[in-house]
Design a protein around this motif. Structure first.
Motif, PDB file in Angstrom:
ATOM      1  N   THR A 102      -9.799  11.890  -1.968  1.00  0.00           N
ATOM      2  CA  THR A 102      -9.635  10.512  -1.511  1.00  0.00           C
ATOM      3  C   THR A 102     -10.936  10.026  -0.895  1.00  0.00           C
ATOM      4  O   THR A 102     -11.520  10.720  -0.066  1.00  0.00           O
ATOM      5  CB  THR A 102      -8.508  10.421  -0.472  1.00  0.00           C
ATOM      6  OG1 THR A 102      -7.299  10.889  -1.061  1.00  0.00           O
ATOM      7  CG2 THR A 102      -8.317   8.980   0.006  1.00  0.00           C
TER       8      THR A 102
ATOM      9  N   SER B  36      -4.223  14.301  -0.893  1.00  0.00           N
ATOM     10  CA  SER B  36      -2.812  13.934  -0.917  1.00  0.00           C
ATOM     11  C   SER B  36      -1.986  14.623   0.146  1.00  0.00           C
ATOM     12  O   SER B  36      -0.800  14.338   0.287  1.00  0.00           O
ATOM     13  CB  SER B  36      -2.222  14.274  -2.294  1.00  0.00           C
ATOM     14  OG  SER B  36      -2.307  15.670  -2.533  1.00  0.00           O
TER      15      SER B  36
ATOM     16  N   GLN C  85       0.827  -1.202   0.000  1.00  0.00           N
ATOM     17  CA  GLN C  85       0.000   0.000   0.000  1.00  0.00           C
ATOM     18  C   GLN C  85       0.862   1.253   0.000  1.00  0.00           C
ATOM     19  O   GLN C  85       0.574   2.224  -0.707  1.00  0.00           O
ATOM     20  CB  GLN C  85      -0.921  -0.014   1.219  1.00  0.00           C
ATOM     21  CG  GLN C  85      -1.900   1.140   1.282  1.00  0.00           C
ATOM     22  CD  GLN C  85      -3.015   1.017   0.268  1.00  0.00           C
ATOM     23  OE1 GLN C  85      -3.168  -0.023  -0.357  1.00  0.00           O
ATOM     24  NE2 GLN C  85      -3.768   2.078   0.092  1.00  0.00           N
ATOM     25  N   ARG C  86       1.944   1.215   0.795  1.00  0.00           N
ATOM     26  CA  ARG C  86       2.831   2.384   0.842  1.00  0.00           C
ATOM     27  C   ARG C  86       3.543   2.577  -0.489  1.00  0.00           C
ATOM     28  O   ARG C  86       3.704   3.717  -0.953  1.00  0.00           O
ATOM     29  CB  ARG C  86       3.848   2.200   1.971  1.00  0.00           C
ATOM     30  CG  ARG C  86       4.781   3.386   2.165  1.00  0.00           C
ATOM     31  CD  ARG C  86       5.591   3.254   3.425  1.00  0.00           C
ATOM     32  NE  ARG C  86       4.729   3.244   4.599  1.00  0.00           N
ATOM     33  CZ  ARG C  86       5.192   3.168   5.842  1.00  0.00           C
ATOM     34  NH1 ARG C  86       6.493   3.096   6.066  1.00  0.00           N
ATOM     35  NH2 ARG C  86       4.356   3.154   6.865  1.00  0.00           N
TER      36      ARG C  86
ATOM     37  N   ARG D 294       7.037  12.403   0.109  1.00  0.00           N
ATOM     38  CA  ARG D 294       7.073  11.650  -1.138  1.00  0.00           C
ATOM     39  C   ARG D 294       8.165  12.182  -2.055  1.00  0.00           C
ATOM     40  O   ARG D 294       8.771  11.441  -2.819  1.00  0.00           O
ATOM     41  CB  ARG D 294       5.707  11.705  -1.826  1.00  0.00           C
ATOM     42  CG  ARG D 294       5.605  10.859  -3.050  1.00  0.00           C
ATOM     43  CD  ARG D 294       4.186  10.349  -3.232  1.00  0.00           C
ATOM     44  NE  ARG D 294       3.224  11.443  -3.295  1.00  0.00           N
ATOM     45  CZ  ARG D 294       2.805  11.966  -4.439  1.00  0.00           C
ATOM     46  NH1 ARG D 294       3.268  11.524  -5.575  1.00  0.00           N
ATOM     47  NH2 ARG D 294       1.917  12.929  -4.437  1.00  0.00           N
TER      48      ARG D 294
ATOM     49  N   ASN E 278      -4.488   5.562  -5.562  1.00  0.00           N
ATOM     50  CA  ASN E 278      -3.343   6.107  -4.848  1.00  0.00           C
ATOM     51  C   ASN E 278      -3.323   7.628  -4.957  1.00  0.00           C
ATOM     52  O   ASN E 278      -4.124   8.240  -5.670  1.00  0.00           O
ATOM     53  CB  ASN E 278      -2.032   5.491  -5.346  1.00  0.00           C
ATOM     54  CG  ASN E 278      -1.710   5.874  -6.780  1.00  0.00           C
ATOM     55  OD1 ASN E 278      -2.544   6.423  -7.498  1.00  0.00           O
ATOM     56  ND2 ASN E 278      -0.503   5.582  -7.212  1.00  0.00           N
TER      57      ASN E 278
ATOM     58  N   VAL F  72       2.423   1.633  -3.452  1.00  0.00           N
ATOM     59  CA  VAL F  72       1.430   2.116  -4.420  1.00  0.00           C
ATOM     60  C   VAL F  72       1.134   3.593  -4.195  1.00  0.00           C
ATOM     61  O   VAL F  72       1.028   4.376  -5.151  1.00  0.00           O
ATOM     62  CB  VAL F  72       0.135   1.273  -4.310  1.00  0.00           C
ATOM     63  CG1 VAL F  72      -0.997   1.915  -5.090  1.00  0.00           C
ATOM     64  CG2 VAL F  72       0.386  -0.138  -4.826  1.00  0.00           C
ATOM     65  N   GLN F  73       1.021   3.999  -2.910  1.00  0.00           N
ATOM     66  CA  GLN F  73       0.681   5.394  -2.624  1.00  0.00           C
ATOM     67  C   GLN F  73       1.813   6.338  -2.999  1.00  0.00           C
ATOM     68  O   GLN F  73       1.567   7.505  -3.316  1.00  0.00           O
ATOM     69  CB  GLN F  73       0.345   5.553  -1.139  1.00  0.00           C
ATOM     70  CG  GLN F  73      -0.981   4.937  -0.736  1.00  0.00           C
ATOM     71  CD  GLN F  73      -2.157   5.568  -1.453  1.00  0.00           C
ATOM     72  OE1 GLN F  73      -2.150   6.740  -1.785  1.00  0.00           O
ATOM     73  NE2 GLN F  73      -3.184   4.765  -1.720  1.00  0.00           N
ATOM     74  N   ARG F  74       3.062   5.868  -2.980  1.00  0.00           N
ATOM     75  CA  ARG F  74       4.189   6.742  -3.286  1.00  0.00           C
ATOM     76  C   ARG F  74       4.619   6.666  -4.750  1.00  0.00           C
ATOM     77  O   ARG F  74       5.571   7.335  -5.144  1.00  0.00           O
ATOM     78  CB  ARG F  74       5.378   6.399  -2.378  1.00  0.00           C
ATOM     79  CG  ARG F  74       5.137   6.774  -0.928  1.00  0.00           C
ATOM     80  CD  ARG F  74       6.303   6.362  -0.041  1.00  0.00           C
ATOM     81  NE  ARG F  74       6.043   6.745   1.338  1.00  0.00           N
ATOM     82  CZ  ARG F  74       6.465   7.868   1.893  1.00  0.00           C
ATOM     83  NH1 ARG F  74       7.156   8.719   1.181  1.00  0.00           N
ATOM     84  NH2 ARG F  74       6.196   8.144   3.147  1.00  0.00           N
TER      85      ARG F  74
END
Length: 529
Positions: free
Chosen positions: A233, A451, A199-200, A524, A222, A202-204
């Motif tokens: 979101t 975000s 998940q991390r 990020r 994401n 994909v989110q970054r």
């Protein structure tokens, strides 16, 4: 054999057993009161049997309340005492019933099984031993008042064997179950950790990732995709749907890829859709990439080559240009010039200065240094910047700051950010003063809820950019001013690109001219554009 028993499991087992104990005591009490007259229960000592039943009901009710309402951890002494009471009371009731056919000693198998699950191995074997001793002692006690056959001792011994067999079997099975449960718990923890890592990741990712149903319901998105699609979101336990253009794409039954314009900024994005399973009703996986940024980088490569070439030319032009400017300045000081010639020398000096500014900007672009980002609060930095900054030409100016953010950290180069905002603010002050008697600049800080990235709007009260020119303002040498060189905003865009800032022009809800700087997330480090 020993194994670790978690307290929640131990508590759950004791709750079930205490409910069983209360139900057993209640059934025996009902049988005593409403049972047939020739019942074997309490036939030898009915008074003591009734006392034992009533005491057992009270004890069972109390233990049920304790195990249900209290959440404190059990001690081994407490559990051993409860099982000891069970053995003592049941054997007392069996003794008071006299007959070997009462079957009450067999009820201890449940007690021994519960003890084997909730207590360590030695104590559970001790409970089985106490139950065995109690069964044999109960038969031996009958020999004091009546003649007892040897078969009763054999039955008591076989009952004791059953107790130990049940204790060992339940202990073994419980150990296997606990080990399997611990293994499953470790596997669950590993899977959850891998899920969090995925998940991390994909989110970054800079590439937007969207998993959606054929009807457009978003199941995973994401931060990069929310920024590209400009959608919030989704909140937990709420349904959110993709933009209509993506829903139309998801209705196809084959993998596809296409370039579309999306969002209020009309970004050109490349969408690659894959069907996760073979059936048509399966979810769709979409990869979304901003090709506007790819095209921009390609153009920057071309401009970089052109910049190196023009920088060499600019360097060669600068020396003769300085000589021309100096000569025009000396010529203007001559007392023999008439007014017409002085006007010409002024024109020469003004254009020489303009050419020098162009050469200076070109050389600055060609020598562009790498950004040295630092993490700091945008609001605090902006107030310090405005305290030190003054517009070119001392333009009459009012400045407003609209920021109520608590956590507005960015990660950019301070000096390059100063250069970017100075250029935009100078332009805004100049255009505002041209349209009105006094320029007004508003600096508005906001945070994207999807975000957590910070944005800065620089709003002026000028005429603004014409709609047909909005796509050209960041191109080099494009200008709408007679005295402009068209490199200021181009330089701003290059510095923004070096600091992972997205800059674009827009109109506010009130139609005011606005430049927006959208900063990447400070953790990020890159903007998903």
């Amino acid at each position: 054999m020993s194994f670790a028993q978690d307290f929640p499991q131990q508590r759950a087992i004791m709750r079930v057993y205490s409910a069983y104990r209360f139900a057993l005591a209640g059934v025996i009490l009902i049988a005593l009161i409403f049972g047939p007259a020739n019942s074997t229960l309490g036939i030898t000592a009915p008074k003591w049997f009734a006392i034992a039943v009533l005491g057992y009901v009270c004890f069972a009710l109390l233990s049920l309340i304790v195990h249900t309402l209290l959440s404190s951890r059990y001690t081994q002494t407490q559990l051993f005492f409860e099982f000891f009471i069970d053995i003592g009371v049941i054997m007392l009731m069996s003794y008071c019933s006299g007959s070997a056919d009462s079957g009450l000693p067999l009820l201890l198998i449940v007690t021994i099984s519960a003890a084997s699950i909730t207590m360590p191995g030695q104590l559970s074997m001790a409970i089985a031993a106490l139950a065995t001793i109690s069964a044999i002692s109960e038969v031996a006690a009958h020999t004091l008042t009546e003649r007892v056959s040897a078969q009763r001792f054999i039955v008591a011994g076989m009952t004791g064997t059953a107790y130990f067999s049940a204790a060992i079997a339940i202990r073994y099975l419980s150990g296997r179950i606990v080990k399997a449960q611990q293994l499953a718990e470790r596997r669950r923890t590993d899977i959850e950790q891998l899920s969090r890592i995925n998940q991390r990741i994909v989110q970054r990712m800079q590439t937007g990732i969207v998993v959606m149903s054929q009807t457009g319901q978003i199941k995973l998105i994401n931060a990069a995709a929310t920024e590209l699609l400009d959608i919030p979101t989704p909140a937990p336990n709420t349904q959110q749907y993709a933009p209509p253009v993506l829903i139309d794409m998801a209705r196809t039954t084959e993998n596809s890829a296409k370039v579309i314009k999306i969002g209020p900024r009309h970004l050109d994005v490349h969408v690659n859709m894959s069907i996760l399973e073979q059936n048509d009703d399966s979810d769709r996986l979409l990869y979304i990439e901003n090709i506007s940024k790819i095209n921009q980088r390609a153009q920057n490569l071309k401009l970089a080559s052109l910049g190196r070439f023009t920088a060499s030319i600019a360097h060669e032009i600068r020396n003769p240009l300085s000589a021309i400017s100096h000569a025009a300045q000396l010529l203007a000081e001559s007392p023999d010039l008439n007014d017409v010639d002085k006007r010409f020398t002024t024109i020469i000096q003004n254009h020489a200065l303009r050419m020098n500014d162009i050469i200076k900007n070109i050389l600055e672009l060609s020598r562009g240094r790498s950004a040295e980002p630092a993490r700091f609060s945008l609001s605090a930095w902006l107030r310090q910047f405005l305290d030190d900054w003054q517009p070119t030409g001392h333009t009459p100016l009012d400045i407003n700051i609209d920021s109520n953010l608590q956590d507005d950290f960015i990660n950019v180069d301070r000096s390059q950010l100063t250069q970017i905002i100075s250029n935009i603010a100078d332009n805004g002050a100049r255009h505002g003063a041209e349209k009105h008697s006094r320029a007004v600049l508003t600096f508005r800080c906001r945070k994207n809820p999807s975000s957590a990235a910070v944005s800065l709007d620089i709003i002026d009260n000028g005429q603004g950019i014409k709609e047909e020119d909005e796509d050209k303002i960041f191109e080099p040498f494009f200008t709408t001013q007679e005295q402009g060189n068209g490199l200021g905003l181009y330089l701003c865009r290059e510095l923004c690109l070096a600091n992972q800032i997205h800059i674009y022009y827009r109109r506010t809800e009130r139609g005011e001219s606005c430049f927006r700087l959208q900063f990447s997330h400070p953790d990020r480090g890159t903007l998903a554009e």
